[in-house]
Design a protein around this motif. Structure first.
Motif, PDB file in Angstrom:
ATOM      1  N   PRO A  55       0.083 -17.528  -2.073  1.00  0.00           N
ATOM      2  CA  PRO A  55       1.539 -17.353  -2.119  1.00  0.00           C
ATOM      3  C   PRO A  55       2.062 -16.457  -1.008  1.00  0.00           C
ATOM      4  N   GLY A  56       1.294 -15.419  -0.650  1.00  0.00           N
ATOM      5  CA  GLY A  56       1.705 -14.554   0.456  1.00  0.00           C
ATOM      6  C   GLY A  56       1.805 -15.323   1.759  1.00  0.00           C
ATOM      7  N   PHE A  57       0.847 -16.223   1.995  1.00  0.00           N
ATOM      8  CA  PHE A  57       0.880 -17.014   3.221  1.00  0.00           C
ATOM      9  C   PHE A  57       1.970 -18.089   3.186  1.00  0.00           C
ATOM     10  N   VAL A  58       2.295 -18.587   1.992  1.00  0.00           N
ATOM     11  CA  VAL A  58       3.417 -19.535   1.873  1.00  0.00           C
ATOM     12  C   VAL A  58       4.718 -18.847   2.290  1.00  0.00           C
ATOM     13  N   ILE A  59       4.925 -17.622   1.818  1.00  0.00           N
ATOM     14  CA  ILE A  59       6.136 -16.873   2.194  1.00  0.00           C
ATOM     15  C   ILE A  59       6.144 -16.595   3.689  1.00  0.00           C
ATOM     16  N   LEU A  60       4.997 -16.223   4.238  1.00  0.00           N
ATOM     17  CA  LEU A  60       4.907 -15.982   5.683  1.00  0.00           C
ATOM     18  C   LEU A  60       5.265 -17.244   6.463  1.00  0.00           C
ATOM     19  N   LEU A  61       4.808 -18.399   6.006  1.00  0.00           N
ATOM     20  CA  LEU A  61       5.127 -19.667   6.675  1.00  0.00           C
ATOM     21  C   LEU A  61       6.626 -19.946   6.618  1.00  0.00           C
ATOM     22  N   LEU A  62       7.243 -19.737   5.455  1.00  0.00           N
ATOM     23  CA  LEU A  62       8.689 -19.965   5.315  1.00  0.00           C
ATOM     24  C   LEU A  62       9.482 -19.014   6.210  1.00  0.00           C
ATOM     25  N   PHE A  63       9.072 -17.752   6.275  1.00  0.00           N
ATOM     26  CA  PHE A  63       9.734 -16.790   7.163  1.00  0.00           C
ATOM     27  C   PHE A  63       9.597 -17.217   8.621  1.00  0.00           C
TER      28      PHE A  63
ATOM     29  N   THR B  84      20.179  -9.463   4.854  1.00  0.00           N
ATOM     30  CA  THR B  84      19.169  -9.816   3.849  1.00  0.00           C
ATOM     31  C   THR B  84      19.371 -11.163   3.135  1.00  0.00           C
ATOM     32  N   PRO B  85      20.601 -11.702   2.984  1.00  0.00           N
ATOM     33  CA  PRO B  85      20.754 -12.926   2.182  1.00  0.00           C
ATOM     34  C   PRO B  85      19.845 -14.094   2.560  1.00  0.00           C
ATOM     35  N   PRO B  86      19.676 -14.455   3.869  1.00  0.00           N
ATOM     36  CA  PRO B  86      18.786 -15.589   4.161  1.00  0.00           C
ATOM     37  C   PRO B  86      17.347 -15.353   3.703  1.00  0.00           C
ATOM     38  N   PHE B  87      16.871 -14.130   3.843  1.00  0.00           N
ATOM     39  CA  PHE B  87      15.491 -13.835   3.453  1.00  0.00           C
ATOM     40  C   PHE B  87      15.336 -13.824   1.932  1.00  0.00           C
ATOM     41  N   ILE B  88      16.336 -13.329   1.233  1.00  0.00           N
ATOM     42  CA  ILE B  88      16.289 -13.369  -0.234  1.00  0.00           C
ATOM     43  C   ILE B  88      16.292 -14.815  -0.714  1.00  0.00           C
ATOM     44  N   PHE B  89      17.098 -15.677  -0.051  1.00  0.00           N
ATOM     45  CA  PHE B  89      17.108 -17.102  -0.394  1.00  0.00           C
ATOM     46  C   PHE B  89      15.720 -17.705  -0.190  1.00  0.00           C
ATOM     47  N   ILE B  90      15.043 -17.348   0.911  1.00  0.00           N
ATOM     48  CA  ILE B  90      13.701 -17.869   1.178  1.00  0.00           C
ATOM     49  C   ILE B  90      12.731 -17.423   0.095  1.00  0.00           C
ATOM     50  N   LEU B  91      12.823 -16.167  -0.315  1.00  0.00           N
ATOM     51  CA  LEU B  91      11.936 -15.651  -1.358  1.00  0.00           C
ATOM     52  C   LEU B  91      12.191 -16.339  -2.697  1.00  0.00           C
ATOM     53  N   LEU B  92      13.453 -16.642  -2.992  1.00  0.00           N
ATOM     54  CA  LEU B  92      13.767 -17.375  -4.221  1.00  0.00           C
ATOM     55  C   LEU B  92      13.257 -18.810  -4.126  1.00  0.00           C
ATOM     56  N   LEU B  93      13.344 -19.408  -2.933  1.00  0.00           N
ATOM     57  CA  LEU B  93      12.780 -20.740  -2.724  1.00  0.00           C
ATOM     58  C   LEU B  93      11.274 -20.723  -2.952  1.00  0.00           C
ATOM     59  N   ALA B  94      10.610 -19.669  -2.467  1.00  0.00           N
ATOM     60  CA  ALA B  94       9.164 -19.528  -2.687  1.00  0.00           C
ATOM     61  C   ALA B  94       8.859 -19.425  -4.176  1.00  0.00           C
ATOM     62  N   THR B  95       9.721 -18.736  -4.927  1.00  0.00           N
ATOM     63  CA  THR B  95       9.541 -18.630  -6.374  1.00  0.00           C
ATOM     64  C   THR B  95       9.580 -20.009  -7.025  1.00  0.00           C
TER      65      THR B  95
END
Length: 426
Positions: free
Chosen positions: A177-185, A397-408
């Protein structure tokens, strides 16, 4: 009465009292107003039980290791190796920042240490390249959240103690999951840099890459030793934390000589202060959680929603994620884990959810909360370190929070991402 309890705690929080004060006042409020029946002796017993687990001894050790590494050369060596491989891509510099945060998280386990260690060298470089300060700050504090998923993670330790599940399996479950978030970022940084027209850096020659790799080999041994040692059965989570401290001392005091023996006293004092705050939160949070359960408040608040879910695992995970996300926006993630995990444990058992997968979802929400307004702890770390006003830190921060919610959402729909590595040894 319930409304008065939460209003009282919210007022104390808004007045600037540390989180332990509203929790203690809330516990006393329930005791003296007759919301539930327990005495001071029972409250003290709950507090002692909250910090009674031997596994919690790993927390100060991992914090101490992170403090040593933050002061030493480890951060720069990890930064150099990532930079040599990614800087020639579009968005290479922000991708380097995100990947370096993930790597440093793998050796520190602390979001705040990652903000300090990686934000210091990377923010000036991002600004010089043409990225806005709001983007740079938001990237640093949100990419540092990956540190809470990449082992060793203090969030996983706290969850494992409360849920009584394997710390080693949780550490393994957080890696993919950590690498999935890194890929999305990284994808977002590429697109953002393309839109802004920011050109990449020149490609590093292989000689520079190999030189950077050689320098980073020893720091990269941290996650291998910690995760490999625990999962290979060589030592427990607590023993792994002691090994992490010994390895950090070996690197920074003996080999790199960036940290002197005289520095260790100050670092130990810093670790002691942070540990004291964490353990006070854990003990008071445990008492507050037990008082809530005794008063039947969780059933009043969440009972109807839990009953409506039935046996749907997806809906159960969605409810857990939403509740922890909202909670971590306002309250320290450790406290939220302590209070809410016992409440949702019966739902996890009833729906047959894997507690390891639930731990990843819960810890991810804690990570998001660390960088989400209004009270994310990484936001205030960035304010203190970079001396920028609150609004400047949260603006991007909003775009990154959206990415983290997408990862969720991705992790809820595809639990195999979390469970693949823990399942290899079974």
């Amino acid at each position: 009465m319930l409304t008065m309890l939460f209003v009282t705690m919210l007022v104390l929080l808004l007045l600037g009292f540390p989180m332990m004060v509203p929790l203690a006042v809330g516990t006393l409020f329930m005791m003296f107003t007759g919301m539930t029946f327990f005495g001071p002796e029972q409250a003290v017993s709950w507090m002692i039980s909250g910090v009674g687990s031997w596994v919690l001894a790993a927390v100060p050790m991992f914090i101490f290791a992170a403090d040593i590494l933050t002061k030493g050369h480890t951060a720069n060596r990890l930064l150099d190796v990532v930079d040599s491989f990614t800087r020639h891509f579009r968005g290479g510099l922000p991708i380097t920042t995100a990947a370096s945060c993930a790597l440093f998280g793998a050796v520190s386990g602390s979001t705040q240490a990652t903000v300090v260690a990686m934000g210091g060298p990377m923010r000036p470089r991002l600004l010089a390249k043409g990225y806005s300060d709001s983007f740079s700050l938001a990237l640093i504090i949100n990419a540092s959240d990956i540190a809470l998923l990449i082992p060793p993670s203090i969030g996983f330790i706290i969850y494992g103690v409360v849920m009584k599940t394997s710390i080693g399996d949780l550490f393994l479950a957080g890696i993919l999951p950590g690498f999935v978030i890194l890929l999305l970022f990284s994808i977002y940084c590429y697109i953002d840099s393309y839109i802004k027209g920011i050109e990449p850096e020149p490609k590093a020659p292989w000689s520079e890459r190999l030189r950077a790799l050689r320098k980073a080999i020893l720091p990269l041994g941290f996650p291998i030793i910690v995760v490999g040692g625990i999962y290979g059965g060589y030592f427990s989570a607590v023993e792994a934390s002691a090994v992490a401290v010994a390895y950090a001392l070996l690197l920074e005091v003996v080999i790199y000589r960036k940290v002197s023996i005289r520095d260790l006293g100050g670092l130990a004092m810093s670790t002691g202060m942070i540990t004291a705050v964490v353990f006070i939160l854990v003990s008071i949070g445990a008492a507050f959680s037990q008082a809530l359960g005794t008063a039947g408040i969780p059933e009043q608040l969440l009972g109807p929603m839990i009953e409506s879910i039935g046996d749907s695992q997806t809906l159960a995970l969605a409810l857990i994620a939403a509740t922890f996300f909202v909670g971590c926006m306002f309250v320290d993630p450790i406290v939220v884990i302590l209070i809410l995990v016992p409440i949702f444990k019966p739902l996890v058992v009833a729906t047959g959810l894997d507690p390891i997968h639930v731990g990843v979802i819960v810890t991810l929400q804690a990570a998001i909360g660390s960088a989400t307004p209004p009270f994310g702890c990484d936001i205030f770390t960035a304010i203190a370190v970079f001396r920028r006003p609150y609004i400047d830190v949260i603006r991007g921060t909003p775009p990154f929070i959206f990415i983290l919610l997408l990862a969720t959402i991705i992790l809820i729909l595809f639990p195999e991402i979390s469970l693949f590595l823990p399942g290899l040894g079974k």
